[in-house]
Scaffold this active site. Structure first.
Site, mmCIF file in Angstrom:
data_model
loop_
_atom_site.group_PDB
_atom_site.id
_atom_site.type_symbol
_atom_site.label_atom_id
_atom_site.label_comp_id
_atom_site.label_asym_id
_atom_site.label_seq_id
_atom_site.Cartn_x
_atom_site.Cartn_y
_atom_site.Cartn_z
ATOM 1 N N LYS A 1 0.868 -1.181 0.000
ATOM 2 C CA LYS A 1 0.000 0.000 0.000
ATOM 3 C C LYS A 1 0.906 1.233 0.000
ATOM 4 C CE LYS A 1 -1.417 2.642 3.066
ATOM 5 N NZ LYS A 1 -1.243 3.867 2.258
ATOM 6 N N GLU B 1 10.180 1.218 10.412
ATOM 7 C CA GLU B 1 11.209 2.237 10.157
ATOM 8 C C GLU B 1 10.514 3.570 10.299
ATOM 9 O OE1 GLU B 1 14.246 1.607 9.874
ATOM 10 O OE2 GLU B 1 14.449 -0.420 9.076
ATOM 11 N N GLU C 1 11.405 16.747 14.450
ATOM 12 C CA GLU C 1 11.822 16.395 13.089
ATOM 13 C C GLU C 1 11.184 17.371 12.093
ATOM 14 O OE1 GLU C 1 10.054 12.794 11.368
ATOM 15 O OE2 GLU C 1 11.972 12.311 10.450
#
Ligand code: NAD
Length: 484
Positions: free
Chosen positions: A183, A256, A388
């Site tokens: 996906k 990840e 981030e």
């Protein structure tokens, strides 16, 4: 009722329309969604919005294909993977072009290398094996450790490296005997749909399917009873949802996730010579790199000349459409991320931090362009240091003591990557060994390879991709104890 199109259809691959790939067929959907070109802010194409039923069909086909695919030998699967790499190679230029159009990255310096590296990755992994190990043997018995495939693997991928990060999953999963449903991110589904389409002419039906659609397909996959493992790349927040949802069926997980990587330039570093590496480590892919340098720590002894030289190098770059061969920095990939990165710029301004380059978005410009922005020595608790940014902003932060900078680098919920730079390699390695991250580069940046494990510590990840360790995570260890 969805139309089913034979995968040998002779229409040119890259003119559209786009299809799901399910059970060896190209499948249309009733619903579709817009995919934007980030360089223009205009609609690039319509992508098929797969339904819950279509995802179920893909999983059922993968489950069925697993029965025979998992029984093939490594040598047989190698032949399929090599044929797939060859088929992708034939369409390499078109795939790279499509990648630039949907993702925004510069064609020659980013998109083509991404496609090339992905194809090379498949070829190299095709040559890898996980042999049966004898873990104990004596007069009376022998103990063998086998690694058996898991079943159907669900791959969920992000929009920053849509080709590479998907094929990083495809190659080891298939090679170890699993089947897969991918996906892609709704922001960048097109290249994945095309390499899924190409796969249908190579692999037996059901071995590799691609279902694009909205984010709601993600939770359906993570809860699906017939998916044995989720291999996920994306943000830490989404990763936490994946963990919660996968618990119900005790799925294997490789995650990840996000990072806030620090680069530490030591007092003895030859800092002038490494400015290009540091710049691209931070700003490559417009800063949309999980292992990008998101905090650049430099020693006070060269603070001002370093910042001036870094800015000077940054000024030589051209921001623009990735199709323009002179462009080295493309747009941010999507409007959501563009708005997020702008919030960082607003915060920097609101808190009076020193911007020595960029900082202002050109409102008259179409597309999602954020200029390369350099922030000089923001405080450690600044948002641009703590969070981030995932965009082309780099904070250059001054430190005095190595012990202190190591502590600051480690003071983060993230632990993905990092780098240390210094003339005395031994001393630099000693600092690298103190960083709480899954990867740390010393005097080099972002080298990767099929035998190099890639993964994060802390909230940056679970498990690894790449390396023998990563391949093992697509298998179940199975101990066979035999009396002689
Ligand atoms: P994201 O988490 O928003 O989306 C990633 C994928 O998850 C998409 O395919 C999305 O559709 C899907 N998804 C969304 N909600 C879901 C849910 N509830 N359940 C299951 N799947 C769901 O991430 P993104 O914005 O596409 O990517 C950027 C992030 O990815 C950054 O944080 C970056 O650091 C991280 N990233 C990490 C790595 C790595 O290797 N560690 C690599 C690339 C990107």
């Amino acid at each position: 009722m969805a139309a089913v199109i034979d995968s040998t259809t002779s229409s040119r691959l890259f003119d559209g329309p786009y299809f799901l790939s399910i059970a060896g067929k190209l499948v249309q959907t009733q619903a579709s969604f817009d995919v934007m070109n980030p360089a223009t802010g205009q609609v690039l194409a319509k992508a098929p919005a797969g339904s819950a039923e279509q995802l179920d069909e893909a999983v059922a086909a993968a489950k069925s294909a697993f029965k025979t695919w998992s029984k093939l030998s490594y040598d047989e699967r190698e032949q399929y993977l090599l044929a797939y790499a060859d088929a992708l190679q034939t369409h390499r230029d078109e795939l790279a072009l499509l990648l630039t159009l949907e993702q925004g990255k510069p064609l020659k310096t980013m998109a083509e290398p991404e496609v090339d590296q992905s194809i090379s990755w498949i070829r190299q992994i095709a040559a890898r094996r996980i042999p049966v190990e004898i873990v104990e043997e004596n007069d009376s018995h022998i103990v063998e450790l086998h690694h058996t495939p898991l079943g159907v693997v669900g791959a969920i991928t992000p929009w920053n490296f849509p080709v590479l990060l998907a094929l990083w999953k495809v190659a080891p999963a298939l090679m170890t005997g699993n089947t897969m449903v991918i996906k892609p991110s709704p922001f960048t589904p097109l290249t994945t749909l095309r390499f899924g389409q190409i796969a249908q002419s190579v692999f037996p039906a059901g071995v590799l399917s691609v279902v694009s659609g909205g984010n709601e397909l993600g939770p359906q996959m993570t809860a699906h009873p017939d998916i044995a493992k989720i291999s996920f790349t994306g943000s830490t927040e989404t990763g936490k949802h994946v963990i919660r949802s996968a618990a119900g069926t005790v799925k294997r997980l490789t995650l990840e996730m996000g990072g806030n990587d620090a680069a530490i330039v030591l007092p003895d570093a030859d800092w002038k010579s490494i400015i290009p590496q540091l710049f691209w480590g931070a700003i490559g892919n417009s800063g949309q790199w999980c292992v990008g340098i998101k905090r650049l720590y430099i020693h006070r002894s060269f603070h001002q000349p370093f910042v001036s030289a870094f800015v000077e190098y940054a000024r030589q770059q051209k921001l623009g459409d990735g199709l323009d061969p002179e462009v080295t920095v493309g747009p941010v990939q999507n409007k959501m991320q563009f708005d997020k990165v702008r919030e960082f710029l607003d915060d920097i301004k609101a808190n009076g931090q020193k911007v020595v380059l960029g900082g202002e978005v050109d409102e008259s410009r179409a597309g999602y362009f954020i200029p390369v922005t350099v922030v000089d020595n923001p405080p450690e608790n600044a948002r641009i240091v703590q969070q981030e940014q995932f965009g082309p902003i780099v904070p250059i932060i001054v430190y005095d003591e190595v012990d202190d900078v190591v502590e600051r680098a480690n003071d983060s919920p993230f632990g993905l990557g990092g780098s240390v730079w210094g003339r005395d390699t031994k001393a630099a390695v000693a600092v690298a060994n103190r960083l709480e991250t899954g990867m740390v580069w010393v005097n080099e940046m972002h080298t990767q390879g099929v035998d190099i494990p890639f993964g994060g510590h802390k909230q940056s990840g679970v498990g690894t991709e790449g390396g023998h360790e990563g391949r093992l995570l697509f298998t179940n260890p199975k101990t066979v104890l035999i009396k002689k």
